[in-house]
Design a protein around this motif. Structure first.
Motif, PDB file in Angstrom:
ATOM      1  N   GLY A 402      30.123  -5.617 109.997  1.00 28.86           N
ATOM      2  CA  GLY A 402      29.419  -5.105 111.167  1.00 28.86           C
ATOM      3  C   GLY A 402      29.026  -6.138 112.194  1.00 28.86           C
ATOM      4  N   LEU A 403      29.272  -7.421 111.945  1.00 30.29           N
ATOM      5  CA  LEU A 403      28.969  -8.436 112.957  1.00 30.29           C
ATOM      6  C   LEU A 403      29.810  -8.198 114.205  1.00 30.29           C
ATOM      7  N   GLN A 404      29.148  -8.234 115.345  1.00 32.18           N
ATOM      8  CA  GLN A 404      29.846  -8.002 116.616  1.00 32.18           C
ATOM      9  C   GLN A 404      30.955  -9.022 116.831  1.00 32.18           C
ATOM     10  N   LEU A 405      30.700 -10.265 116.422  1.00 30.58           N
ATOM     11  CA  LEU A 405      31.690 -11.325 116.584  1.00 30.58           C
ATOM     12  C   LEU A 405      32.936 -11.025 115.769  1.00 30.58           C
ATOM     13  N   HIS A 406      32.756 -10.488 114.567  1.00 28.42           N
ATOM     14  CA  HIS A 406      33.910 -10.207 113.713  1.00 28.42           C
ATOM     15  C   HIS A 406      34.624  -8.925 114.131  1.00 28.42           C
ATOM     16  N   GLN A 407      33.888  -7.944 114.646  1.00 28.63           N
ATOM     17  CA  GLN A 407      34.534  -6.733 115.140  1.00 28.63           C
ATOM     18  C   GLN A 407      35.430  -7.028 116.335  1.00 28.63           C
TER      19      GLN A 407
END
Length: 518
Positions: A402-407
């Motif tokens: 759910g991390l924005q960076l990983h999405q």
């Protein structure tokens, strides 16, 4: 005794705000004390005063010896003492007769009229002393009843005097409060005749009168000041759900709104910060963080660490512990000076908070067992900058957590977060937003891949050195043909001028192959 005495008693009752019945009872007790100073006075007697004419009579009791101990109220023997206000000696009262038992044995007790013609100077002085003492006791009782239910209320007073133990604050005429050293804020100075605001901490009753203790360190002072400055809090539309304070340095408050369309944080801040500025001014420069309350522990903990930006919060409901992951450059801000920001956030939320940077969390995730939290969704496919894979669980329907960076990595062909280096937070948010337009996304992707390719160039291979694992020509041609649609898709995301450079790209397949492998 004339009617002038009755009129004086009523005037004194109105002046002192004491009921007439209490002062008449005090007058009867004073006359009884004066009577007992006379020679030959009876040990047991009573005084009745006519409230209309002011006439009084003294009735003495003749009690049989066998009834005397039965009728007396069990009291503790007291010694005489000096009144601290008048400096006069106060004698202990004689044993009293139980009224209920007196009525029970009234037919066996003889009452005799023993009204004296003149009390004399000593008796009159005793009566005066008793009346003054009863008036003081009535004033103390009234003051105690007034303030006993006002604990936590904001009061304003004037500094009268101070010493090393406490500061004396006058609330109004003949009403004073104590501000002990333990309830004062370090660094604050209280000058004579200075007006200060404080909250009532404790009210206790004693022989010298009620003792009112006020505080400048209590968290209720923050609530009371905001209620004074913010009408929405006074009306119940906004509530302060919690306060964490280190007096004189910093405070955090959590606010929640119970009305649609009312922003709790905006209401407390006020137009151009006018409301919170008044509170800060009264607290003499103490910083205040206003945080929206949230029922979800992870979101509440993330907001409580403001102004630091939080990447992810992993909560353990049973242990009430939260592991907070922040960017490497936000670690010192999240912890605060001497751990103050983290300490206040823990007090505000009631959770134990463990703050880790992204690098530290990735390096210790295996040792601390965070991988056990990965469930049916599988493990996140993102590769961190240290070369290790993200230990978080992937979201359903996505290879990333759910991390924005990983999405945001779902827009690229690589899973390394290094491809996002150099992008702003707004760019990362755009890539992670599924509703963002494809044109905007393509422009950000192209910029990120160009920067990534430039940062990680491929080492050149000598002409006379054969390529490792070189494939036959036919296989290489098929692989090149399979890669052409992907190259065309990338070209669409670039500027229109890319169409003119397409023939050149076909003439130099080796160069393109190096760029795509990068």
């Amino acid at each position: 005794m004339s009617r002038e005495i009755i009129e004086a008693i009523k005037g004194l009752a109105a002046e002192k705000n004491i009921s007439d019945e209490k002062l008449m009872a005090a007058l009867e007790d004073a006359l009884l004390s004066a009577y007992k100073k006379l020679p030959g006075a009876a040990r047991y007697a009573r005084v009745d005063v006519d409230p209309e004419t002011g006439e009084f009579i003294v009735m003495r009791y003749r009690i049989p010896k066998d009834l005397e101990q039965e009728l007396l109220v069990q009291t503790v023997e007291e010694e005489s003492y000096i009144d601290p206000e008048t400096g006069e000696r106060v004698e202990p009262a004689d044993p009293e007769i139980d009224a209920a038992k007196f009525e029970q044995y009234r037919d066996q007790i003889e009452e005799i009229d023993d009204t004296p013609e003149d009390f004399g100077r000593i008796a009159a002085q005793t009566a005066k002393q008793v009346i003054l003492q009863r008036i003081r006791e009535a004033e103390r009782d009234m003051m105690f009843e007034e303030f006993r239910d006002r604990v936590g209320e904001l009061i304003t007073g004037v500094v009268q005097q101070k010493d090393s133990r406490y500061t004396l604050i006058q609330l109004r005429d003949r009403v004073e409060a104590l501000l002990p050293k333990s309830e004062q804020v370090d660094g604050e100075r209280y000058e004579h005749n200075q007006r200060v605001k404080a909250v009532i901490k404790e009210v206790s009753n004693s022989t010298k009168g009620p003792s009112i203790i006020v505080s400048r360190r209590d968290a209720d002072l923050i609530k009371a000041l905001f209620e004074l400055e913010v009408p929405e809090i006074a009306d119940g539309l906004v509530e302060i759900a919690g306060v964490a304070r280190e007096p004189g340095y910093r405070s955090k408050i959590a606010v929640v709104s119970y009305a649609d369309g009312v922003d709790p944080v905006g209401a407390c801040v006020g137009p151009r910060g006018s409301r919170v500025r008044m509170v800060v001014s009264e607290l003499r420069g103490e910083k205040i963080d206003i945080i929206p309350y949230n029922d979800e522990p992870a979101r509440f903990v993330a907001k409580a660490l403001s102004p630091a930006r939080v990447r992810e919060v992993i909560v353990d409901d049973e242990a009430r512990q939260a592991t907070v992951i922040v960017p490497d450059d936000q670690l010192s801000l999240a912890i605060g000076r001497e751990g103050q920001n983290a300490r206040l956030a823990a007090r505000l939320t009631g959770w134990r908070i463990d703050i880790k940077s992204e690098t530290d969390f990735a390096s210790t995730a295996d040792d601390e067992g965070f991988e056990e939290q990965v469930q049916d969704g599988g493990r996140c496919a993102a590769v961190l900058t240290n070369g290790r894979r993200c230990p978080n669980a992937a979201l359903g329907g996505s290879p990333y957590c759910g991390l924005q960076l990983h999405q945001a990595l779902s827009r690229f062909t690589t899973s390394s977060v290094a491809v996002l280096t150099g992008l702003t937070d707004a760019d990362v948010a755009s890539l992670a937003d599924p509703e963002k337009s494809q044109d905007d996304v393509a422009e950000i992707v192209g910029r990120a891949e160009a920067a990534y390719a430039e940062a990680t160039p491929v080492e050149p291979v000598a002409d006379d050195e054969p390529l490792p694992d070189e494939a036959p020509e036919g296989v290489a041609d098929e692989a090149q043909a399979a890669e052409e649609p992907q190259e065309a898709a990338v070209a669409v995301a670039d500027e229109p001028a890319a169409e003119e450079s397409a023939p050149e790209a076909q003439e130099e397949p080796a160069a393109e192959g190096e760029g795509s492998s990068s």
